[in-house]
Design an enzyme around this catalytic site. Structure first.
Site, PDB file in Angstrom:
ATOM      1  N   GLY A  46      47.006 -40.178 -94.028  1.00 47.10           N
ATOM      2  CA  GLY A  46      46.836 -41.946 -94.827  1.00 47.10           C
ATOM      3  C   GLY A  46      45.584 -41.816 -92.737  1.00 47.10           C
ATOM      4  N   SER A  47      45.226 -42.724 -92.612  1.00 44.37           N
ATOM      5  CA  SER A  47      44.554 -43.436 -91.256  1.00 44.37           C
ATOM      6  C   SER A  47      45.152 -43.004 -90.555  1.00 44.37           C
ATOM      7  CB  SER A  47      44.063 -45.169 -91.462  1.00 44.37           C
ATOM      8  OG  SER A  47      43.928 -45.676 -90.527  1.00 44.37           O
ATOM      9  N   THR A  48      43.975 -42.739 -89.349  1.00 50.55           N
ATOM     10  CA  THR A  48      44.593 -42.034 -87.840  1.00 50.55           C
ATOM     11  C   THR A  48      45.175 -43.750 -87.284  1.00 50.55           C
ATOM     12  OG1 THR A  48      41.911 -42.647 -87.332  1.00 50.55           O
ATOM     13  CG2 THR A  48      42.537 -40.596 -87.696  1.00 50.55           C
TER      14      THR A  48
END
Lengths: 381, 152
Positions: free
Chosen positions: B66-68
């Site tokens: 997933g997103s940082t």
């Protein structure tokens, strides 16, 4: 990982808690990615700067770094924020403004250039082989592909850590061996506009997901490439492409390539007309001076619709004449922000026509009605 | 307490200690798919996407993705006092989880391989020489059939 004595001292906290935490982040992330050492960088660019993205905990973390004595040790810039601090074009509540200002103050105290742009390469253009630690996926893929610099897609905190340490772990795209193509894209048509290129990038990212594709096309203008690359980094996880005649030689290797065809039919469905839009938007990533001049030439009279162009605050200052001319023609500018990181849905904007497939990707995910238009369509809005 | 539970423990596996700490004893919450911290964890409530609480639990996940921005979500769990006691990744951790756990000072172990744990199991997480070892000290199987110590 092999660390120098100096790095060991920094890690152990001899030079303060902030540098120690920065080193811990870099060493541990490097360990996970198989790095054997840290390498010096010339420029860090932090993403995750909007209050909408990182919220109160983010403010707290950045302020704790400041308290721990954090200072950047290389040229460091920051991404756009959640609203335009120079105008009231994007409406946010007071709490949001306060939180956002605290974030910016923390970055300033650490010595960041609060550039508020996703195009740091317009401020200082890295040379081939320069090592960077950049967040902001669109800037990363531009740096690797167009400029031949070396950077991974760093998360916000890792880029901040790299700015403080002046170093990054040597893994991923920092290693030439990993900058190897694995697919070859053939285009069934010749895009002629930033938005068409952008749609092509979107289709590429969607189709291949990850990896390093090689694009066999006569080199398009850099501005068009910017839109194409940004979209591919949004719809897929791409951090680099190879385009002969663009990507500097010796900054990449050719690998075994899977063939991928992209045709006009893969992109045409994303386009619509400006007519039904609440808002027509250009400048994701932030527009260049050349794009502003092009738009100014395209708009003969005055735009009737709400037309916004996102730019870096510093470009706005520098491009005084063309900004004045476009403003007279009814174009509005948003500075230091964009539709992706600002809460525009809360302003009642529902239908957006844009030249950027990156904006298309993110606004669609937020449930807005969004489609692509060509730059010449923006002129007739 | 640690000595007391260790006597009836069953050693499951050792993994890589990415962010270390002291010994941790806690109840497992298991996620059977790669977890995205952004979107699947609510730091304000300390809950997972399905409503299960991870506060003061040992969060065992198959993997992470997933997103940082996920790093900030892990930090937010600490900030709102809803952090788990530790995170164990059966597969490989990623930069997002690592950065987040360093920021939040949250013990993180990865590469343990499948542990066969389920919600409600009680584990001891022991950190030694760069490793994080997981010992099962309570739970359905131990209580009913296997109370003898194994391994070291």
């Amino acid at each position: 990982m092999m660390l120098t004595k100096e790095e060991e001292r920094a890690l152990s906290g001899e030079y303060g808690e902030a540098l120690s935490q920065a080193m811990r982040i870099l060493v541990k992330v490097g360990e996970v990615l198989g790095a054997e050492r840290l390498v010096p960088i010339s420029h860090a660019h932090a993403s995750g700067v909007s209050y909408a993205t990182i919220g109160e905990p983010g403010v707290h973390w950045l302020e704790s770094l400041v308290k721990g004595g954090a200072k950047v040790s290389v040229y460091s810039t920051v991404n756009p924020i959640g609203f335009d601090p120079y105008s009231d074009i994007i409406k946010v509540d007071e709490n949001f403004v306060k939180g956002q200002i605290r974030i910016l103050e923390a970055f300033e105290k650490m010595g960041f250039d609060t550039s508020l742009t996703c195009t740091p390469y317009y401020l200082r253009e890295p040379k081939p082989f320069e090592r960077l630690a950049w967040g902001e996926s669109s800037a990363v893929i531009y740096a690797n592909t167009v400029l031949g610099a070396f950077t991974n897609r760093e998360g916000g905190p890792v880029a901040v850590a790299a700015a403080i340490a002046g170093k990054i772990y040597e893994a991923g795209l920092q290693v030439l061996e990993n900058r190897r193509t694995d697919s070859r894209i053939r285009l069934g048509f010749r895009p002629t506009d930033a938005a068409e290129w952008s749609a092509v990038g979107y289709a590429i990212g969607e189709r291949i997901g990850q990896g390093i594709p090689r694009l066999e096309v006569p080199p398009p203008p850099r501005d068009h490439l910017k839109y194409m690359l940004a979209a591919s980094a949004a719809s897929g996880g791409l951090a680099m492409m190879v385009i002969e005649g663009v990507t500097p030689p010796k900054t990449y290797l050719l690998g075994e390539e899977e063939k991928v065809e992209i045709g006009r039919e893969d992109v045409e469905h994303m386009f619509g007309s400006v007519e039904d839009a609440d808002l027509v938007f250009h400048g994701c990533p932030h527009a260049s001076l050349k794009e502003l001049v092009e738009l100014d030439n395209l708009i003969k009279e005055k735009v009737e619709k709400e037309v916004w162009v996102a730019v870096a605050p510093r470009l706005y200052e520098r491009a005084n004449d063309v900004i004045k001319s476009l403003s007279k023609k009814g174009v509005k500018f948003v500075r230091g922000t964009c539709l992706v990181v600002s809460p525009i849905d809360k302003m009642g904007i529902r239908k957006v026509a844009t030249t950027s497939a990156k904006t298309y990707f993110y606004l669609k995910r937020r449930g807005l009605d969004v489609w692509l238009v060509r730059l010449r369509d923006v002129a007739s809005a | 307490m640690v000595g007391e539970v260790e006597g009836r423990s069953k050693r499951l596996a050792c993994g890589r200690a990415l962010v270390g700490g002291g010994d941790v004893v806690g109840v497992v919450v298991k996620v059977e798919h790669p977890l995205s911290f952004l979107g699947e964890v609510d730091p304000l409530k300390g809950t997972l996407y399905d409503g299960r609480s991870i506060k003061n639990k040992v969060l065992v996940v198959k993997g992470v993705r997933g997103s940082t921005v996920g790093s900030y979500v892990i930090y937010a769990l600490r900030y709102y006092n809803n952090a788990p006691l530790a995170i164990v990744v059966e597969g490989e951790a990623d930069p997002i989880a690592v950065a987040g756990c360093v920021m939040a000072k949250l013990p993180l172990v990865d590469k343990t391989g499948p542990l066969g744990l389920r919600d409600g199991d009680e584990v001891l997480l022991r950190f030694t020489e760069g490793k994080g070892c997981i010992l099962k000290v309570g739970g359905v199987d131990l209580k009913t059939s296997n109370r003898t110590a194994e391994g070291s």
